[in-house]
Enzyme design. Structure first.
Site, PDB file in Angstrom:
ATOM      1  CG  ASP A 288      -2.199   0.865   0.923  1.00 39.21           C
ATOM      2  OD1 ASP A 288      -2.132   1.706  -0.003  1.00 39.21           O
ATOM      3  OD2 ASP A 288      -3.207   0.738   1.627  1.00 39.21           O
TER       4      ASP A 288
HETATM    5  C1  NOJ Z   1      -3.881   4.014   0.070  1.00 42.24           C
HETATM    6  C2  NOJ Z   1      -5.083   3.122   0.155  1.00 42.24           C
HETATM    7  O1  NOJ Z   1      -5.073   2.406   1.381  1.00 42.24           O
HETATM    8  C3  NOJ Z   1      -5.177   2.130  -0.986  1.00 42.24           C
HETATM    9  O2  NOJ Z   1      -6.393   1.452  -0.900  1.00 42.24           O
HETATM   10  C4  NOJ Z   1      -5.017   2.822  -2.300  1.00 42.24           C
HETATM   11  O3  NOJ Z   1      -5.133   1.902  -3.349  1.00 42.24           O
HETATM   12  C5  NOJ Z   1      -3.672   3.530  -2.330  1.00 42.24           C
HETATM   13  N1  NOJ Z   1      -3.612   4.497  -1.257  1.00 42.24           N
HETATM   14  C6  NOJ Z   1      -3.400   4.218  -3.661  1.00 42.24           C
HETATM   15  O4  NOJ Z   1      -4.143   5.336  -3.789  1.00 42.24           O
END
Ligand code: NOJ
Length: 750
Positions: A288
């Site tokens: 993530d």
């Molecule tokens: C953080 C989020 O937790 C995740 O779900 C997302 O895909 C990413 N950022 C990218 O934006």
């Protein structure tokens, strides 16, 4: 740049590939051969590049760590993928830079396409309330078609986290609290995004996220710790991921949280043992945003180098935005801290997907402005968004039968801060594209109803209040407008960005003075309909108890206004049912239908005596899982099972009669629950095991059939093995988890 020598492991795989009958028969090299040929030519830095993902300057959901010259890095082969670059022309431009790199390896473009791309569909939690798997798959299919035409190869969706805590802002992104339904929806969404096969120019790679257990963050606080038993993990939180994998999910994303003390990004147990080991996942695990680097903040790694070491060892293939792999991985290999084989494996995974997508044959095949133009302006997509939105609206109360709106109404007052809003209807995680005028692209609730009612009914407007703040100065005008009307509809709720990532709320009440506005309108004595717009279950007891008519409209997307008008007027009979329990108070959280029985089961009302419950609040939710009304009624009768004892792999055939006993054609979501009465571990009071959505004309009856197999009777036993145990089971059929209409018992014999 100094080419890196081929490792022994690599040569062995290459020889194997060359020795395969396919390779000798075919003239063109196979994909595995092409991957190995590329790998042989790659320097360590280029390999790390394939495992590095950076964001374009849009929609950052965390600190942007890379401060250098991004295009130069791409040219140097140091970037394998980008997120937040979209549009046929932008993706082409970036890809052109990648094509200037030494090995001309195309980049993957990714984005959070969560509920639609240009055409915005209802938020996922709302779509889940449709219980309509085909419609949910179709919504993802359309999102993929538009995204892929805009140069994207990859969406960071679906989020398949089970969520039982509506304080957590991300409940909006998932399918709710139930594992069985959540798994079915996970499967449907992956199928929708990936279409017929990867490589088609209307398919994008799906991402099952966040692996794992992110939905159980302590106190509903985003990014927080998760502490749970192995049983809970395997039984409740992992199955939707397995379902996504079974549907062919090309990628997984790990999660921000630690699980029982180990950050998910550094968890070998989750990524290598379960996902890549036991489940045999061959796709990409992406971190993530910054989650590898965040292991330093967790106190799990001393610095970025330690974080990179932990992550690659644990099986995180691609580093999104931490800058941890870029700065450290090559050196870690050179220092013999990370075996080259781990990098080989991760790079192979990335290259394989690039081959499957056809990017080595044509790196620009997704960046076609003409296809983009057509896909993004397709009226069929808008119609599908409208259908999906009508399927997502939950009728919570209709005690005075104010809905569907009577055709005799001369004047309706449409009041509230959300009536003329545009962007709020999109909710969190909507893609907002440059050049699109959302004030015309999104159908406001006002426009939707006004267009539908035509000139025969006067529609009056007053804002009444803002969503937030304590300004009551608009109440007087709202009451004046209400005074002139035969019926009042008030639209209140959350602002679009009050739920979603980093949008946890400690209070789930209506923000600002909106509840007061509703009370004032109710006191006016006019028949009142309340529309509640939100990305989560809100707590609204006074409204639930006093207002006769309530529709939960969530965030419905581009076609919100039309869909709401469809349901208000009865063009569409609401059929959605909640997939998450609505608490009476934040103090009840977590409250979910499939809890275990206790040794001292509590009452449904306020507790007194030494039993489980609260002395100051009922033990039940305000609205239970599976609940939702229709303009018609359904009668359940005549439950039959074809045997009362099951042996071995016997199947139990279940049937009952469902009759539309009301006056409107409508759809009912019938739900089948099981309870394992005695087992080697305590079992839930009931568990959803099947459901069906049945459409019936008034007076029509249908026989509904289900089948129970051994799998449906199985669970993780005391030894954590998946097995069914002999004993008595109760079978329940109902209209919600708390509205069981038919019951019977059967036995599984040894
Ligand atoms: C953080 C989020 O937790 C995740 O779900 C997302 O895909 C990413 N950022 C990218 O934006």
């Amino acid at each position: 740049m100094k080419p890196f020598p081929i490792s022994n492991a690599r040569s062995a795989i290459l020889l194997l590939a060359l020795a395969s009958p396919l390779a000798s028969a075919a003239t063109a090299p196979s994909v595995p051969e092409r991957i190995e040929t590329l790998l042989r030519q790659m320097t360590l830095d280029e390999m790390v590049g394939q495992l590095t993902q950076y964001s374009g300057n849009w929609n950052a959901t965390g600190p942007v760590m890379f401060k250098g010259n991004l295009k130069q890095d791409i040219r140097d082969g140091r970037v394998g993928s980008m997120l937040n670059v979209h549009g046929a022309s932008s993706t082409r431009q970036y890809q052109e830079v990648a094509m200037q790199s030494r090995l001309k390896i195309p980049m993957l473009f990714a984005q959070d396409v969560i509920h639609g791309y240009k055409t915005t569909f209802p938020i996922p939690l709302a779509e889940a309330a449709s219980w309509d798997l085909a419609a949910i798959e179709r919504s993802a299919r359309i999102a993929a078609t538009e995204a892929a035409a805009s140069g994207l190869h990859w969406t960071f969706a679906p989020m398949v986290d089970i969520a039982r805590d509506p304080r957590w802002g991300r409940v909006m992104e998932g399918a709710g609290e139930d594992t069985y339904l959540g798994s079915k929806i996970a499967f449907a969404r992956v199928k929708g995004f990936q279409g017929r096969q990867l490589g088609d120019t209307d398919a994008v790679m799906a991402t099952a996220k966040h692996f794992a257990a992110y939905g159980a963050a302590v106190g509903g606080r985003d990014y927080n710790s998760v502490d749970m038993s192995e049983r809970m993990l395997w039984e409740t939180y992992l199955p939707p991921f397995k379902a996504a994998l079974d549907a062919g999910a090309a990628t997984f994303m790990n999660s921000f949280n630690d699980l029982n003390g180990i950050p998910a990004s550094g968890s070998k147990y989750l990524q290598r043992d379960i996902l890549k080991g036991q489940w045999g996942f061959t796709g990409i695990v992406v971190s993530d945003w910054g989650s590898i680097g965040e292991m330093v903040a967790h106190g799990y790694a001393r610095d970025n180098r330690g974080a990179a070491l932990a992550a690659i060892t644990a099986g995180s293939d691609m580093d999104m935005e931490s800058n941890a792999y870029r700065g450290n991985l090559a050196q870690l290999v050179a220092d013999n801290k990370v075996p080259l084989a781990l990098l080989d494996d991760a790079v192979r995974r990335v290259l394989r997907k690039k081959f499957e997508l056809g990017l080595f044959d044509d790196p620009y095949r997704f960046s076609d402005p003409q296809r983009e133009q057509t896909a993004l302006n397709n009226p069929v997509h808008r119609q599908a968004a409208r259908d999906m939105a009508t399927k997502s609206i939950v009728l919570l109360k209709n005690s005075a039968k104010l809905l569907p709106l009577s055709k005799d109404l001369k004047t309706i007052a449409f009041i509230g801060p959300l009536v003329q809003a545009h962007k709020d209807n999109l909710g969190g995680w909507a893609v907002t594209l440059p050049g699109v005028d959302y004030s015309t692209f999104v159908v406001s609730q006002w426009d939707g109803l006004k267009n539908r009612l035509g000139s025969g009914t006067r529609l009056l407007y007053a804002k009444g209040s803002e969503i937030e703040g304590d300004d009551r100065s608009g109440f007087a005008q709202a009451l004046e407008v209400a005074r002139q009307a035969d019926l009042v509809i008030v639209s209140v709720g959350e602002r679009w960005n009050m739920s979603g990532e980093a949008r946890s709320r400690a209070s789930l009440r209506l923000p600002g003075v909106q509840e007061e506005l509703v009370k004032a309108l109710q006191a006016s004595g006019k028949p009142l309909v309340v529309l509640l717009n939100a990305g989560r279950p809100l707590v609204f007891n006074w409204i639930a108890e006093n207002v006769p008519t309530i529709l939960y409209t969530w965030w419905l997307g581009s076609e919100a206004g039309n869909a709401i008008a469809d349901v208000l007027t009865g063009d569409v009979n609401p059929s959605a049912k909640l997939t998450i329990s609505f608490p009476r108070s934040e103090g009840q959280i977590p409250i979910y239908y499939n809890s275990f029985n206790t040794g001292r089961p509590g009452p449904s009302g306020v507790s007194s005596g030494y039993v489980s419950g609260y002395i100051d609040l009922a033990g039940t939710p305000q609205y239970p899982f599976g609940f939702g009304l229709s303009y018609t009624e359904f009668a359940y009768s005549d439950l039959k099972i074809d045997k009362s004892q099951l042996r071995g792999n016997d199947r139990l055939n279940v049937s009952f009669q469902l009759r539309n006993s009301g006056n409107y054609a409508g759809e009912e979501v019938v739900q089948l629950y099981l309870r394992d009465k005695t087992a080697s571990v305590v079992r839930p009071l009931r568990e959803l095991k099947d459901f069906a959505k049945i459409r019936l004309e008034p007076g029509q009856t249908r026989t509904v059939q289900f089948q129970i197999d051994r799998e449906k009777l199985s669970f993780y036993n005391a030894q954590l093995q998946w097995a069914a145990e002999p004993g008595d089971f109760e079978l329940m059929v109902g209209a919600s988890a708390a509205d069981i209409r038919l019951r019977t018992n059967f036995e599984l014999t040894p």
